[in-house]
Scaffold this motif. Structure first.
Motif, PDB file in Angstrom:
ATOM      1  N   LEU A  17       0.711  -1.155  -0.076  1.00 17.12           N
ATOM      2  CA  LEU A  17       0.062   0.052  -0.196  1.00 17.12           C
ATOM      3  C   LEU A  17       0.945   1.264  -0.007  1.00 17.12           C
ATOM      4  CD1 LEU A  17      -3.095   0.788   0.506  1.00 17.12           C
ATOM      5  CD2 LEU A  17      -2.908   1.014   2.506  1.00 17.12           C
ATOM      6  N   LYS A  18       0.651   2.213  -1.019  1.00 18.63           N
ATOM      7  CA  LYS A  18       1.311   3.218  -0.979  1.00 18.63           C
ATOM      8  C   LYS A  18       0.409   4.605  -0.868  1.00 18.63           C
ATOM      9  CE  LYS A  18       4.963   1.470  -4.004  1.00 18.63           C
ATOM     10  NZ  LYS A  18       5.557   1.487  -5.198  1.00 18.63           N
ATOM     11  N   ARG A  19       0.766   5.594  -0.385  1.00 16.71           N
ATOM     12  CA  ARG A  19      -0.050   6.808  -0.167  1.00 16.71           C
ATOM     13  C   ARG A  19       0.685   7.647  -1.004  1.00 16.71           C
ATOM     14  NH1 ARG A  19      -3.830   6.059   3.250  1.00 16.71           N
ATOM     15  NH2 ARG A  19      -3.593   4.513   4.931  1.00 16.71           N
ATOM     16  N   LEU A  20       0.099   8.386  -2.039  1.00 15.69           N
ATOM     17  CA  LEU A  20       0.452   9.251  -2.825  1.00 15.69           C
ATOM     18  C   LEU A  20      -0.197  10.638  -3.239  1.00 15.69           C
ATOM     19  CD1 LEU A  20       1.059   6.643  -5.894  1.00 15.69           C
ATOM     20  CD2 LEU A  20       2.770   7.470  -4.268  1.00 15.69           C
ATOM     21  N   THR A  21       0.499  11.688  -3.576  1.00 18.67           N
ATOM     22  CA  THR A  21      -0.105  13.126  -3.975  1.00 18.67           C
ATOM     23  C   THR A  21      -0.266  13.308  -5.435  1.00 18.67           C
ATOM     24  OG1 THR A  21       0.751  13.692  -1.641  1.00 18.67           O
ATOM     25  CG2 THR A  21      -0.106  15.369  -3.375  1.00 18.67           C
ATOM     26  N   GLY A  22      -1.327  13.762  -5.971  1.00 18.73           N
ATOM     27  CA  GLY A  22      -1.588  13.803  -7.284  1.00 18.73           C
ATOM     28  C   GLY A  22      -2.133  15.368  -7.467  1.00 18.73           C
ATOM     29  N   LYS A  23      -2.350  15.351  -8.600  1.00 24.48           N
ATOM     30  CA  LYS A  23      -3.219  16.906  -8.951  1.00 24.48           C
ATOM     31  C   LYS A  23      -4.493  17.046  -8.134  1.00 24.48           C
ATOM     32  CE  LYS A  23      -1.189  16.944 -13.447  1.00 24.48           C
ATOM     33  NZ  LYS A  23      -1.507  16.952 -15.251  1.00 24.48           N
ATOM     34  N   ASN A  24      -5.025  16.015  -7.979  1.00 21.03           N
ATOM     35  CA  ASN A  24      -6.587  16.089  -7.485  1.00 21.03           C
ATOM     36  C   ASN A  24      -6.494  15.886  -5.900  1.00 21.03           C
ATOM     37  OD1 ASN A  24      -7.482  16.665  -9.944  1.00 21.03           O
ATOM     38  ND2 ASN A  24      -7.812  14.514 -10.301  1.00 21.03           N
ATOM     39  N   GLY A  25      -5.162  15.881  -5.363  1.00 21.15           N
ATOM     40  CA  GLY A  25      -5.022  15.519  -3.815  1.00 21.15           C
ATOM     41  C   GLY A  25      -4.465  14.156  -3.549  1.00 21.15           C
ATOM     42  N   ASP A  26      -4.588  13.718  -2.388  1.00 22.04           N
ATOM     43  CA  ASP A  26      -3.967  12.405  -1.878  1.00 22.04           C
ATOM     44  C   ASP A  26      -4.730  11.262  -2.336  1.00 22.04           C
ATOM     45  OD1 ASP A  26      -2.001  14.076  -0.667  1.00 22.04           O
ATOM     46  OD2 ASP A  26      -2.710  13.749   1.097  1.00 22.04           O
ATOM     47  N   PHE A  27      -4.199  10.383  -2.609  1.00 13.34           N
ATOM     48  CA  PHE A  27      -4.849   8.920  -2.761  1.00 13.34           C
ATOM     49  C   PHE A  27      -3.998   7.852  -2.496  1.00 13.34           C
ATOM     50  CE2 PHE A  27      -2.393   9.845  -6.576  1.00 13.34           C
ATOM     51  CZ  PHE A  27      -2.040   8.671  -7.325  1.00 13.34           C
ATOM     52  N   VAL A  28      -4.575   6.632  -2.324  1.00 10.44           N
ATOM     53  CA  VAL A  28      -3.899   5.439  -1.974  1.00 10.44           C
ATOM     54  C   VAL A  28      -3.866   4.349  -3.209  1.00 10.44           C
ATOM     55  CG1 VAL A  28      -4.057   5.658   0.457  1.00 10.44           C
ATOM     56  CG2 VAL A  28      -5.903   4.303  -0.830  1.00 10.44           C
ATOM     57  N   VAL A  29      -2.743   3.446  -3.449  1.00  7.22           N
ATOM     58  CA  VAL A  29      -2.669   2.769  -4.443  1.00  7.22           C
ATOM     59  C   VAL A  29      -2.194   1.318  -3.753  1.00  7.22           C
ATOM     60  CG1 VAL A  29      -0.680   3.471  -5.511  1.00  7.22           C
ATOM     61  CG2 VAL A  29      -1.920   2.014  -6.678  1.00  7.22           C
ATOM     62  N   ALA A  30      -2.744   0.091  -4.238  1.00  2.00           N
ATOM     63  CA  ALA A  30      -2.002  -1.052  -3.791  1.00  2.00           C
ATOM     64  C   ALA A  30      -1.746  -1.677  -4.879  1.00  2.00           C
ATOM     65  CB  ALA A  30      -3.098  -1.751  -3.091  1.00  2.00           C
ATOM     66  N   THR A  31      -0.466  -2.385  -4.568  1.00  2.00           N
ATOM     67  CA  THR A  31       0.029  -2.934  -5.758  1.00  2.00           C
ATOM     68  C   THR A  31       0.559  -4.458  -5.538  1.00  2.00           C
ATOM     69  OG1 THR A  31       1.327  -0.982  -6.444  1.00  2.00           O
ATOM     70  CG2 THR A  31       2.232  -2.999  -7.462  1.00  2.00           C
ATOM     71  N   MET A  32       0.140  -5.216  -6.378  1.00  2.03           N
ATOM     72  CA  MET A  32       0.290  -6.597  -6.189  1.00  2.03           C
ATOM     73  C   MET A  32       0.648  -7.701  -7.415  1.00  2.03           C
ATOM     74  SD  MET A  32      -3.611  -7.600  -5.396  1.00  2.03           S
ATOM     75  CE  MET A  32      -4.114  -5.670  -5.313  1.00  2.03           C
ATOM     76  N   ARG A  33       1.610  -8.639  -7.044  1.00  2.00           N
ATOM     77  CA  ARG A  33       1.938  -9.328  -8.321  1.00  2.00           C
ATOM     78  C   ARG A  33       1.117 -10.817  -8.310  1.00  2.00           C
ATOM     79  NH1 ARG A  33       5.305  -8.683 -12.187  1.00  2.00           N
ATOM     80  NH2 ARG A  33       6.075 -10.861 -12.165  1.00  2.00           N
ATOM     81  N   VAL A  34       0.161 -10.940  -9.386  1.00  2.29           N
ATOM     82  CA  VAL A  34      -0.582 -11.994  -9.502  1.00  2.29           C
ATOM     83  C   VAL A  34      -0.302 -13.165 -10.605  1.00  2.29           C
ATOM     84  CG1 VAL A  34      -2.926 -12.875  -9.640  1.00  2.29           C
ATOM     85  CG2 VAL A  34      -2.494 -10.726  -8.620  1.00  2.29           C
ATOM     86  N   MET A  35      -0.202 -14.447 -10.287  1.00  2.00           N
ATOM     87  CA  MET A  35       0.165 -15.408 -11.231  1.00  2.00           C
ATOM     88  C   MET A  35      -1.244 -16.085 -11.616  1.00  2.00           C
ATOM     89  SD  MET A  35       1.940 -17.287 -13.028  1.00  2.00           S
ATOM     90  CE  MET A  35       2.260 -19.045 -13.463  1.00  2.00           C
ATOM     91  N   PHE A  36      -1.359 -15.936 -13.149  1.00  2.31           N
ATOM     92  CA  PHE A  36      -2.548 -16.456 -13.623  1.00  2.31           C
ATOM     93  C   PHE A  36      -2.194 -17.650 -14.366  1.00  2.31           C
ATOM     94  CE2 PHE A  36      -3.285 -11.708 -13.152  1.00  2.31           C
ATOM     95  CZ  PHE A  36      -4.595 -11.739 -12.548  1.00  2.31           C
ATOM     96  N   ALA A  37      -2.703 -18.838 -14.128  1.00  2.00           N
ATOM     97  CA  ALA A  37      -2.421 -19.954 -14.537  1.00  2.00           C
ATOM     98  C   ALA A  37      -3.232 -20.351 -15.862  1.00  2.00           C
ATOM     99  CB  ALA A  37      -2.501 -21.225 -13.548  1.00  2.00           C
ATOM    100  N   ARG A  38      -2.673 -21.150 -16.815  1.00  2.00           N
ATOM    101  CA  ARG A  38      -3.310 -21.735 -17.968  1.00  2.00           C
ATOM    102  C   ARG A  38      -3.656 -23.334 -17.643  1.00  2.00           C
ATOM    103  NH1 ARG A  38      -0.205 -18.114 -21.763  1.00  2.00           N
ATOM    104  NH2 ARG A  38      -1.777 -16.174 -22.051  1.00  2.00           N
ATOM    105  N   TRP A  39      -4.649 -23.523 -17.827  1.00  2.00           N
ATOM    106  CA  TRP A  39      -5.002 -25.103 -17.573  1.00  2.00           C
ATOM    107  C   TRP A  39      -5.458 -25.647 -18.952  1.00  2.00           C
ATOM    108  CZ3 TRP A  39      -3.947 -26.810 -12.954  1.00  2.00           C
ATOM    109  CH2 TRP A  39      -3.673 -25.965 -11.886  1.00  2.00           C
ATOM    110  N   GLY A  40      -5.197 -26.920 -18.968  1.00  2.00           N
ATOM    111  CA  GLY A  40      -5.626 -27.750 -20.178  1.00  2.00           C
ATOM    112  C   GLY A  40      -5.372 -29.306 -19.843  1.00  2.00           C
ATOM    113  N   GLN A  41      -5.687 -30.239 -20.907  1.00  2.00           N
ATOM    114  CA  GLN A  41      -5.691 -31.676 -20.661  1.00  2.00           C
ATOM    115  C   GLN A  41      -4.539 -32.098 -21.367  1.00  2.00           C
ATOM    116  OE1 GLN A  41      -9.582 -32.914 -22.447  1.00  2.00           O
ATOM    117  NE2 GLN A  41     -10.552 -32.563 -20.465  1.00  2.00           N
TER     118      GLN A  41
END
Length: 129
Positions: A17-41
């Motif tokens: 979680l990061k708290r940032l300041t932008g043109k429209n004021g303060d905001f928070v952003v959460a960054t995460m890495r996600v593994m999306f698996a492909r499945w087959g037969q």
């Protein structure tokens, strides 16, 4: 949404979680890495993982705070958002293509929980002994 993305995957690390300041004021952003698996037969007809891909997922505002509070590494999540491509420089200064998902929603998937065991309620005599 131009490049709509919907996928189920597993968190590779807990959200940051990061708290940032932008043109429209303060905001928070959460960054995460996600593994999306492909499945087959396979040849025998059994379902198995046949590949997959990693994506960095960003989510903003109150949903970012909820993700940081409730999600941990390994959690199974459903991500709905938009894929965004851009060019960035790696450690060596080379231009590389980066694909991120700007999420509208990230939901915890409870399908991986096989069983939950609750301890029986204790009587007052047992609690004070």
């Amino acid at each position: 949404m131009q490049n709509m993305f919907i996928g189920k995957g597993n968190l590779g690390s807990s959200p940051e979680l990061k708290r940032l300041t932008g043109k429209n004021g303060d905001f928070v952003v959460a960054t995460m890495r996600v593994m999306f698996a492909r499945w087959g037969q396979n040849a025998e007809g059994a379902v198995e993982q046949v590949g997959g891909f990693w994506r960095e997922v960003e989510i903003y505002g109150e949903k970012a705070e909820a993700c940081a509070k409730h999600l941990r590494k390994g959690a199974r999540v459903l991500v709905i958002g938009e894929e965004r491509e851009f060019m960035a420089k790696d450690e060596d200064g080379n231009e590389v293509q980066v694909i991120k998902v700007s999420a509208d929603d990230v939901a915890l998937q409870l399908s991986r929980i096989e069983s939950i065991t609750f301890a029986p309620a204790r009587s007052r005599e047992e609690a004070t002994a």
